[in-house]
Design a protein around this motif. Structure first.
Motif: not given
Length: 240
Positions: A50-54, A219-228, A36-43, A56-57
């Motif tokens: 493209s994010v989904a194709a890359n 991907n834009p913003g911070d890079q995240d992962v879900f534990n599961g 996943g990612i987290d984003v704001s207006h800074f991005q 990101i869930s």
């Protein structure tokens, strides 16, 4: 005492007590879960297809800050992520020195931070971390900070039926809440730690539900992962 044989790479085995096995199974799965990612207006403007194709869930999107700031890109980002088929939710950047937890929870809820059991909406996230301009703990004692977070969390839960996700760092949490374990039973933990491993997590939580492991990447913003797995992520969104 029950024991289990687990593989120790490459070809050896060791004996693990049941309690240790349980702990091992709930430890974060590092980078193997849905990304996943987290984003704001800074991005700026984001190409969500493209994010989904890359790969990101899911995405957390900044909605509000304190009681004076509504992210100008929130609506476009939320609609874009939805249209791209992502599981999404809003987040609120806390300013515990400016108003009560309840006041900020209500501000967030009225401006995109709500939750519904539609299977694609994550519970709102409380971003509680270093003060960007002032005292690290916003001038609050550890007990006052815990009370502020409880006020926010209880207000959010009273209106949605879900407790908010808490995003923080172990360093800030330890310093500013006294490493409180008061939220581990109700609030999923989203830990920020930019490293190859998740590191130590705050008291009480046996594992982190989400991990922000980098502040930039493919991907834009911070890079995240879900534990599961993907099914688990959907269950979080559905409220089960």
């Amino acid at each position: 005492m029950l024991i289990f044989m687990l593989p120790l790479f490459p070809f050896t085995f060791f004996i693990l007590p049941l309690a240790a096995l349980t702990l091992a199974l709930v430890q974060p799965r590092q980078l193997s879960g849905p990304k996943g990612i987290d984003v704001s207006h800074f991005q700026g403007t984001i190409d969500w297809s493209s994010v989904a194709a890359n790969g990101i869930s899911f995405v957390f999107i900044k909605a509000t800050e304190g009681t004076t700031f509504l992210d100008p890109n929130f609506s476009d980002n939320y609609i874009g992520a939805t249209d791209a088929g992502l599981i999404r939710g809003g987040y609120h950047f806390a300013h515990p020195d400016s108003s009560s937890g309840a006041t900020q929870a209500n501000y967030f809820l009225a401006r995109g931070g709500g939750w519904s059991a539609d299977g694609i909406t994550l519970p709102g996230m409380l971003d509680i971390e270093y003060n960007p301009s002032g005292d690290e703990c916003y001038g609050l004692s550890a007990s006052a900070m815990v009370s502020w977070i409880q006020d926010f969390s209880n207000t959010y839960e009273s209106q949605t039926g879900r407790y908010p996700i808490i995003y923080t760092t172990t360093d800030w949490w330890t310093t500013c809440t006294g490493n409180s374990a008061a939220f581990a039973n109700d609030n999923p933990l989203f830990i920020a730690h930019y490293a190859s491993t998740i590191g130590t997590i705050p008291a009480g939580w046996p594992f982190a539900t989400f991990w922000q492991y980098a502040d930039s990447g493919p991907n834009p913003g911070d890079q995240d992962v879900f534990n599961g797995d993907a099914a688990g992520l959907e269950r979080i969104a559905k409220g089960s």
